[in-house]
Design a protein around this motif. Structure first.
Motif: not given
Length: 183
Positions: A132-139
């Motif tokens: 599970v991760e996050r990226v800058a271009r998706f909230e």
């Protein structure tokens, strides 16, 4: 004196060789036994009509148990994070297996209803993701699942917004971790 040392060295080398070959045979025997035991208990081999209690006795505790709307239960057995398969074994209210499905497939990921499915739907269908991760271009979070498509390792990235709703699913090849600088 030198001949005695050579003879002693040769005898020591022979004993070491015998010990090493004994270890190899011992290790080989254990590997064969483990493979045979593992081969007897695979979710993919469970047949419709099997009793839930018997399946649990063969396969052990599932990764998740999910109540089904019709009164039965789903046992989810996943090979993740290292593997590429997850099996949903669905039992009716009487405890009989009515469906056995390997769900980590491109077909199943393509059936995810974007805008309707939630985190709960993902967990109840595919189980816990590899990452599970996050990226800058998706909230929101991106859940990653590993699977095979025609024997090629692939990744499914499921993008989940801050409300826990699936917004889109993308696929990519999983590149092996090798140094191909010399190719």
């Amino acid at each position: 004196m030198a001949a005695t040392a050579v003879t002693a060295f040769a005898a020591t080398a022979e004993r070491a060789k015998n010990r090493a070959s004994g270890r190899v045979l011992w290790l080989g025997a254990w590997m064969v036994a483990a493979a045979q035991l593992a081969g007897c208990a695979l979710p993919a081999l469970e047949k419709n009509g099997a009793l839930q209690t018997e399946v649990l006795a063969r396969l052990g505790t599932p990764n998740a148990t999910i109540a089904l709307p019709a009164g039965g239960q789903r046992l989810l057995y996943s090979e993740l994070p290292a593997g590429v398969a997850a099996y949903n074994l669905d039992f009716d209210a009487a405890g009989r297996l009515v469906r056995n499905e390997q769900v980590l497939t491109s077909t199943r990921f393509e059936q995810v209803a974007v805008g309707l499915w939630t985190v709960t739907d993902l967990q109840n269908t595919f189980g816990t993701p590899v990452r599970v991760e996050r990226v800058a271009r998706f909230e929101g979070d991106i859940w990653t699942y590993r699977f095979l498509q025609m024997s090629d390792p692939r990744l499914a990235h499921v993008h989940i917004d801050s409300h826990g709703v699936v917004r889109f699913v993308t696929f990519m090849d999983e590149r092996p971790l090798v140094d191909d600088a010399w190719d």
